[in-house]
Write a protein that holds these residues in place. Structure first.
Motif, PDB file in Angstrom:
ATOM      1  N   LEU A 443      37.729 -59.227 -20.185  1.00 45.04           N
ATOM      2  CA  LEU A 443      36.327 -59.627 -20.103  1.00 45.04           C
ATOM      3  C   LEU A 443      35.521 -58.373 -19.780  1.00 45.04           C
ATOM      4  CD1 LEU A 443      36.725 -62.872 -17.947  1.00 45.04           C
ATOM      5  CD2 LEU A 443      36.623 -62.697 -20.424  1.00 45.04           C
ATOM      6  N   PRO A 444      34.879 -57.756 -20.764  1.00 43.71           N
ATOM      7  CA  PRO A 444      34.175 -56.490 -20.515  1.00 43.71           C
ATOM      8  C   PRO A 444      33.063 -56.662 -19.486  1.00 43.71           C
ATOM      9  CG  PRO A 444      33.646 -57.373 -22.687  1.00 43.71           C
ATOM     10  CD  PRO A 444      34.746 -58.226 -22.153  1.00 43.71           C
ATOM     11  N   ALA A 445      33.259 -56.051 -18.324  1.00 36.11           N
ATOM     12  CA  ALA A 445      32.325 -56.197 -17.209  1.00 36.11           C
ATOM     13  C   ALA A 445      31.691 -54.855 -16.881  1.00 36.11           C
ATOM     14  CB  ALA A 445      33.056 -56.758 -15.986  1.00 36.11           C
ATOM     15  N   THR A 446      30.388 -54.877 -16.682  1.00 36.64           N
ATOM     16  CA  THR A 446      29.644 -53.675 -16.293  1.00 36.64           C
ATOM     17  C   THR A 446      28.729 -54.024 -15.125  1.00 36.64           C
ATOM     18  OG1 THR A 446      27.910 -54.167 -17.914  1.00 36.64           O
ATOM     19  CG2 THR A 446      29.697 -52.692 -18.616  1.00 36.64           C
ATOM     20  N   VAL A 447      28.284 -52.987 -14.407  1.00 35.47           N
ATOM     21  CA  VAL A 447      27.398 -53.200 -13.272  1.00 35.47           C
ATOM     22  C   VAL A 447      25.961 -53.225 -13.782  1.00 35.47           C
ATOM     23  CG1 VAL A 447      26.627 -52.312 -11.051  1.00 35.47           C
ATOM     24  CG2 VAL A 447      29.030 -52.080 -11.722  1.00 35.47           C
ATOM     25  N   ALA A 448      25.332 -54.399 -13.684  1.00 34.86           N
ATOM     26  CA  ALA A 448      23.940 -54.523 -14.099  1.00 34.86           C
ATOM     27  C   ALA A 448      23.023 -53.905 -13.059  1.00 34.86           C
ATOM     28  CB  ALA A 448      23.581 -55.991 -14.323  1.00 34.86           C
ATOM     29  N   GLN A 449      23.310 -54.155 -11.817  1.00 31.03           N
ATOM     30  CA  GLN A 449      22.632 -53.554 -10.669  1.00 31.03           C
ATOM     31  C   GLN A 449      23.556 -53.724  -9.478  1.00 31.03           C
ATOM     32  OE1 GLN A 449      19.297 -56.430 -10.991  1.00 31.03           O
ATOM     33  NE2 GLN A 449      19.644 -56.793  -8.820  1.00 31.03           N
ATOM     34  N   GLU A 450      23.259 -53.098  -8.397  1.00 24.42           N
ATOM     35  CA  GLU A 450      24.150 -53.147  -7.253  1.00 24.42           C
ATOM     36  C   GLU A 450      24.357 -54.600  -6.799  1.00 24.42           C
ATOM     37  OE1 GLU A 450      26.871 -51.788  -4.717  1.00 24.42           O
ATOM     38  OE2 GLU A 450      25.813 -50.615  -6.238  1.00 24.42           O
ATOM     39  N   GLY A 451      25.612 -55.004  -6.786  1.00 22.22           N
ATOM     40  CA  GLY A 451      25.939 -56.370  -6.360  1.00 22.22           C
ATOM     41  C   GLY A 451      25.882 -57.392  -7.474  1.00 22.22           C
ATOM     42  N   VAL A 452      25.537 -56.960  -8.707  1.00 22.02           N
ATOM     43  CA  VAL A 452      25.454 -57.888  -9.843  1.00 22.02           C
ATOM     44  C   VAL A 452      26.250 -57.309 -11.001  1.00 22.02           C
ATOM     45  CG1 VAL A 452      23.964 -59.080 -11.482  1.00 22.02           C
ATOM     46  CG2 VAL A 452      23.185 -58.708  -9.125  1.00 22.02           C
ATOM     47  N   ILE A 453      27.162 -58.099 -11.536  1.00 17.67           N
ATOM     48  CA  ILE A 453      28.021 -57.681 -12.649  1.00 17.67           C
ATOM     49  C   ILE A 453      27.651 -58.486 -13.879  1.00 17.67           C
ATOM     50  CG2 ILE A 453      30.404 -57.660 -13.497  1.00 17.67           C
ATOM     51  CD1 ILE A 453      31.301 -57.201 -10.624  1.00 17.67           C
ATOM     52  N   SER A 454      27.574 -57.817 -15.006  1.00 10.48           N
ATOM     53  CA  SER A 454      27.251 -58.466 -16.274  1.00 10.48           C
ATOM     54  C   SER A 454      28.508 -58.492 -17.145  1.00 10.48           C
ATOM     55  CB  SER A 454      26.120 -57.728 -16.983  1.00 10.48           C
ATOM     56  OG  SER A 454      25.818 -58.346 -18.219  1.00 10.48           O
ATOM     57  N   VAL A 455      28.798 -59.652 -17.715  1.00 10.68           N
ATOM     58  CA  VAL A 455      29.977 -59.829 -18.563  1.00 10.68           C
ATOM     59  C   VAL A 455      29.549 -60.431 -19.896  1.00 10.68           C
ATOM     60  CG1 VAL A 455      32.174 -61.022 -18.839  1.00 10.68           C
ATOM     61  CG2 VAL A 455      31.533 -60.121 -16.597  1.00 10.68           C
ATOM     62  N   THR A 456      29.959 -59.786 -20.967  1.00 10.24           N
ATOM     63  CA  THR A 456      29.767 -60.352 -22.301  1.00 10.24           C
ATOM     64  C   THR A 456      31.075 -60.996 -22.715  1.00 10.24           C
ATOM     65  OG1 THR A 456      28.135 -58.673 -22.884  1.00 10.24           O
ATOM     66  CG2 THR A 456      29.168 -59.886 -24.698  1.00 10.24           C
ATOM     67  N   ALA A 457      31.059 -62.317 -22.823  1.00 13.07           N
ATOM     68  CA  ALA A 457      32.301 -63.055 -23.075  1.00 13.07           C
ATOM     69  C   ALA A 457      32.888 -62.654 -24.424  1.00 13.07           C
ATOM     70  CB  ALA A 457      32.042 -64.557 -23.050  1.00 13.07           C
ATOM     71  N   PRO A 458      34.182 -62.305 -24.462  1.00 14.47           N
ATOM     72  CA  PRO A 458      34.815 -61.993 -25.748  1.00 14.47           C
ATOM     73  C   PRO A 458      34.943 -63.237 -26.610  1.00 14.47           C
ATOM     74  CG  PRO A 458      36.455 -62.053 -23.999  1.00 14.47           C
ATOM     75  CD  PRO A 458      35.115 -62.209 -23.338  1.00 14.47           C
ATOM     76  N   THR A 459      35.246 -63.029 -27.870  1.00 15.09           N
ATOM     77  CA  THR A 459      35.245 -64.146 -28.820  1.00 15.09           C
ATOM     78  C   THR A 459      36.351 -65.155 -28.554  1.00 15.09           C
ATOM     79  OG1 THR A 459      36.553 -62.746 -30.309  1.00 15.09           O
ATOM     80  CG2 THR A 459      34.182 -62.800 -30.650  1.00 15.09           C
ATOM     81  N   PHE A 460      37.403 -64.762 -27.817  1.00  8.94           N
ATOM     82  CA  PHE A 460      38.495 -65.711 -27.577  1.00  8.94           C
ATOM     83  C   PHE A 460      38.293 -66.524 -26.304  1.00  8.94           C
ATOM     84  CE2 PHE A 460      39.791 -61.737 -25.569  1.00  8.94           C
ATOM     85  CZ  PHE A 460      40.235 -62.146 -24.323  1.00  8.94           C
ATOM     86  N   ARG A 461      37.170 -66.336 -25.604  1.00  3.62           N
ATOM     87  CA  ARG A 461      36.915 -67.075 -24.359  1.00  3.62           C
ATOM     88  C   ARG A 461      35.699 -67.975 -24.525  1.00  3.62           C
ATOM     89  NH1 ARG A 461      39.680 -65.511 -19.735  1.00  3.62           N
ATOM     90  NH2 ARG A 461      38.814 -67.473 -18.986  1.00  3.62           N
ATOM     91  N   PHE A 462      35.934 -69.195 -24.989  1.00  2.05           N
ATOM     92  CA  PHE A 462      34.857 -70.164 -25.162  1.00  2.05           C
ATOM     93  C   PHE A 462      34.458 -70.813 -23.846  1.00  2.05           C
ATOM     94  CE2 PHE A 462      36.219 -69.653 -29.450  1.00  2.05           C
ATOM     95  CZ  PHE A 462      35.139 -69.980 -30.241  1.00  2.05           C
ATOM     96  N   ASP A 463      35.238 -70.601 -22.803  1.00  2.00           N
ATOM     97  CA  ASP A 463      34.978 -71.272 -21.535  1.00  2.00           C
ATOM     98  C   ASP A 463      34.078 -70.468 -20.611  1.00  2.00           C
ATOM     99  OD1 ASP A 463      37.289 -69.492 -21.516  1.00  2.00           O
ATOM    100  OD2 ASP A 463      37.472 -70.014 -19.406  1.00  2.00           O
ATOM    101  N   ILE A 464      33.691 -69.246 -20.989  1.00  2.00           N
ATOM    102  CA  ILE A 464      32.841 -68.422 -20.126  1.00  2.00           C
ATOM    103  C   ILE A 464      31.383 -68.717 -20.462  1.00  2.00           C
ATOM    104  CG2 ILE A 464      32.274 -66.087 -19.382  1.00  2.00           C
ATOM    105  CD1 ILE A 464      35.090 -66.987 -18.631  1.00  2.00           C
TER     106      ILE A 464
END
Length: 817
Positions: A443-464
């Protein structure tokens, strides 16, 4: 989902024992429900080859075989298997070997034996005797290159373990061996074997015309033509073994390849016989009345609800989209040219369709949860590679890939607050721990801001879809066994019920005190019940019923209670008293969406009861009598007490026309009570008619607040009157007239205590002078009169009685008897 451990370890092989591996998966939410050995324990069984097989001189069904097991001499073994012949390699149990335990639980040890006078130095084994199959058709024939003398457990990899996972619907990405390996790699840090899909050499630019008419059904459709394949070959044993250990039986080479890739990569696909396709393919929604014969032999008819996706050609339907192929274009032993299809079907377009047609498939199970739309072409390359390896010939030609992507799902971006994750999980977690856990899962995760993580759900994860989904993933990676055990903390504030209402529990308690037993039934019922018992011709139909006969939502509880009655009567129950508190459902456009309501649907609560059989339990003190309308009317009055309901004659689709009453409280109808209609009694095959009631629960929960008053100092005066009225006059009309005639506040109570009807006259008889007419009856009522502050005078009593009599005469045409 079931798979062998050895296949999983091909992709990810952590240094864990089998049990440790199972525990690791379970603590990450992939519950390992069962661990089973591929074969039971046995020893001393090796690969052997029959060098000579001659008929036993004294037994028609026995052969004397000379078996080579890689030793210095051949073994003389007597065998009765029908396929024992020269040249085949088979499992051979040598002297001293132990076969799997039998019915008595003890292993069977091989000794030197003598069969019809011929010594036998071992035993040739079938798959059933090894405990690896139920087939006892003959000896287990091994490949011709099986090494002589090698231990059969080692050669057949029988020390393997079968894992059975119990997956929740949100773990669709684990419905494949590679998907589970990807999770295991994230959990243990063990490298995951990378997959490669080498492109097949393209020898043709042919494409099958495919038109996608319903982009809300199919977001991507990929396919390829392969010509001149050989379907007469056998599926390799290694593939058959893996399929069998996944619980899949062998069908044919092409079907086995498709199933193998599904278990391997989680990609359901379909292989068509190209020569049986007329024109091109059309991907669309099915039309009302269309029919399709499926691969399982059944023929289905397409209905308007629910919409069903299909693949069709110029002649008609060829496949049920994402669920099962059709018989018309199925591959067979005569197939030469094939079309390999791999598509992305939207989960909502597949969900529930299998159940609608009363069957389920592995493909439908996966598509309705979500299958990765990203790698359709790569997976077709994998299928092509296996087709060429197994069914390929020098003349085989692979055509160019056709890939259409009209409506690919957009990636979803979800943000996670680290502080929120720590609060929900119940233990401190750092931002870096969250990043490591999510990135480890792919699950590609990056820091959007301090204390907040942004995740772009991959194509094989329909549950996110939500922040909570990411919190769950972090908790899984940390391991549920590592979460602290803490007691929940919450402020406690008592909720006091209003004095003018009572709880549903109090209603249950009251009905139980009246002799009823509570039942809990499905809110889904047969459509016939709604039409006949509830008179509801516009029932709420379910798009995805749990069973074909439970197809609508109920608007009455009576059908459910009748079903309970029928179940008990069929089991010789003589006396049945049951009740239910439950919700009923109506269409109502006036209802708006809220936290407790659904737009367009009214969902009130009801309480209903049913009595059948004897009115009382068997006892010596009174004669047995069947329950009747007045027994249940009394129960309803007791349930509503101290509120006094009014009963008026009414009609109900489920109740007897002349033995049914509407229940009113303060002039408002709250339900019905009555005897089951004779028509339904006959249809349900009941020896007697049950008596039932159904009331609005809100009205039953309401109660009068007690009003305190001093005890009267003066004794009440009682007077009886008997009036003659027409047979049609009801008790309620009598009481209403008496109440309306009360002078001031001196009438305290009125009770009917006697009813007299004239004897029916026989033909030719004449009524006695002064007697009642045949359409009349006499009612005797006791009136209680009194005042709190003083005793009544005779004149006041007489005036009140005259007022009552006069009111009865004027309103009901009554006369004193």
């Amino acid at each position: 989902m079931q798979f062998p451990e050895s296949w999983l370890r091909e992709y990810c092989n952590p240094s864990l024992t089998t049990q440790e591996l199972a525990d690791t998966l379970t603590m990450a939410g992939l519950e390992v429900e069962e661990l089973d050995p591929v074969a039971p324990p046995f020893t001393g069984i090796v690969v052997g080859e029959i060098k000579e097989a001659v008929q036993h001189p004294d037994a028609d069904r026995l052969r004397i075989c000379q078996v080579d097991v890689g030793g210095p001499a051949l073994l003389n073994i007597v065998c009765g298997a029908p396929n024992a012949r020269v040249g085949i390699r088979i499992p051979c149990a040598t002297v001293g070997a132990e076969l799997p335990p039998g019915a008595d639980g003890k292993p069977f040890k091989i000794k030197i034996g003598k069969l019809r006078g011929v010594e036998s130095y071992g035993m040739l084994c079938s798959a059933k005797e090894l405990g690896i199959a139920d087939d006892h058709g003959g000896l287990l024939e091994l490949p011709a290159d099986a090494p002589l003398g090698q231990n059969v457990r080692e050669y057949l990899n029988l020390d393997d373990t079968l894992f059975t996972l119990k997956l929740t619907p949100n773990l669709a990405h684990c419905l494949s061996v590679y998907g589970v390996a990807r999770e295991l790699s994230a959990l243990t840090g063990t490298p995951l074997k990378a997959l490669s899909f080498p492109a097949a050499a393209v020898a043709s630019q042919d494409k099958l015309p495919v038109k996608i008419e319903a982009t809300d059904l199919c977001g991507r459709f990929s396919g390829r033509i392969v010509r001149n394949v050989n379907t007469q070959v056998k599926t390799p044993q290694w593939m058959l073994d893996r399929l069998a250990r996944c619980g899949q039986r062998a069908v044919s080479p092409l079907v086995d390849i498709s199933n193998y890739v599904m278990f391997e990569l989680g990609r359901p696909s379909h292989i068509f016989d190209l020569d049986k396709i007329s024109g091109g393919l059309s991907v669309r929604w099915g039309k009302q009345g269309e029919t399709l014969k499926l691969l399982n032999g059944s023929t289905i008819e397409i209905s308007a609800v629910p919409q069903v996706g299909v693949i069709a050609d110029a002649h008609g339907l060829e496949s049920l989209a994402g669920i099962m192929g059709g018989d018309a274009t199925a591959v067979s032993d005569d197939t030469k040219n094939i079309y390999i299809e791999a598509a992305f079907w939207f989960p909502k377009a597949v969900a529930g369709r299998s159940r609608h047609f009363n069957f389920s498939t592995d493909a439908g199970h996966r598509f309705e949860r979500g299958v990765d739309p990203q790698f359709t072409t790569e997976h077709i390359e994998r299928i092509t590679q296996l087709v060429l390896d197994i069914c390929g010939t020098p003349e085989t030609q692979v055509a160019v890939m056709d890939d259409q992507q009209p409506n690919m799902p957009a990636p979803k971006t979800v943000q996670l607050r680290v502080a929120r994750a720590a609060k929900v999980i119940g233990m401190p977690v750092t931002q870096q721990q969250c990043l490591d856990a999510l990135n480890g899962l792919g699950l590609p995760a990056t820091v959007a801001q301090e204390g907040v993580i942004s995740v772009t759900a991959p194509t094989f994860r329909f549950d996110i879809n939500l922040e909570e989904d990411l919190v769950e993933e972090i908790a899984r990676m940390m391991g549920y066994e590592n979460l602290p055990t803490t007691k929940p903390l919450a402020p406690i504030s008592p909720k006091l019920r209003a004095e003018n209402s009572r709880s549903p529990y109090a209603v249950r308690h009251a009905l139980a005190g009246l002799g009823y037993q509570e039942t809990i039934n499905f809110s889904f019922v047969e459509e016939k019940w709604e039409q006949e018992l509830a008179g509801n011709q516009d029932a709420i139909k379910l798009l995805n019923p749990i069973a074909s006969h439970l197809s609508v939502m109920r608007s009455s509880l009576l059908g459910s209670l009748l079903q309970v009655l029928k179940f008990n009567v069929d089991r010789k129950a003589q006396r049945v008293r049951v009740f239910e508190l439950g919700r009923v459902f109506f269409k109502d456009d006036a209802v708006v969406e809220s936290d407790t309501t659904v737009k367009g649907f009214h969902q009130p609560m009801r309480v209903a009861g049913l009595a059948y059989g004897a009115a009382d339990q068997l006892q010596w003190g009174s004669a047995e009598a069947k329950v009747d309308f007045y027994d249940i009317k009394g129960d309803v009055e007791a349930l509503l007490a101290p509120i006094k309901p009014v009963f008026e004659a009414a009609e109900h689709p489920a109740l007897h026309p002349g033995r049914c009453a509407r229940v009113l409280v303060d002039g408002k109808a709250i339900g019905f009570v009555g005897e089951l209609h004779p028509q339904w009694r006959q249809e349900w095959d009941l020896a007697q008619a049950p008596v039932m009631f159904e009331l609005a629960l809100d009205a039953v929960l309401a109660r009068q607040v007690p009003v305190f008053a001093p005890v009267a100092k003066h004794q009440m005066v009682e007077r009886d009157i008997a009036v003659v009225v027409k047979e049609a006059v009801t008790h309620a009309q009598i009481m209403q007239a008496i109440t309306a005639a009360s002078a001031g506040a001196i009438l305290r109570n009125a009770v009917l205590f006697d009813v007299f009807r004239p004897k029916k006259l026989k033909a030719g008889e004449e009524a006695a002078a002064g007697s009642l007419a045949q359409d009349e009856k006499s009612l005797a009522v006791r009136l209680s009169l009194g005042l709190d502050e003083r005793a009544l005078e005779d004149t006041e009593i007489e005036a009140a009685m005259q007022a009552v009599v006069e009111q009865l005469k004027q309103s009901l045409g009554a006369r004193l008897r």
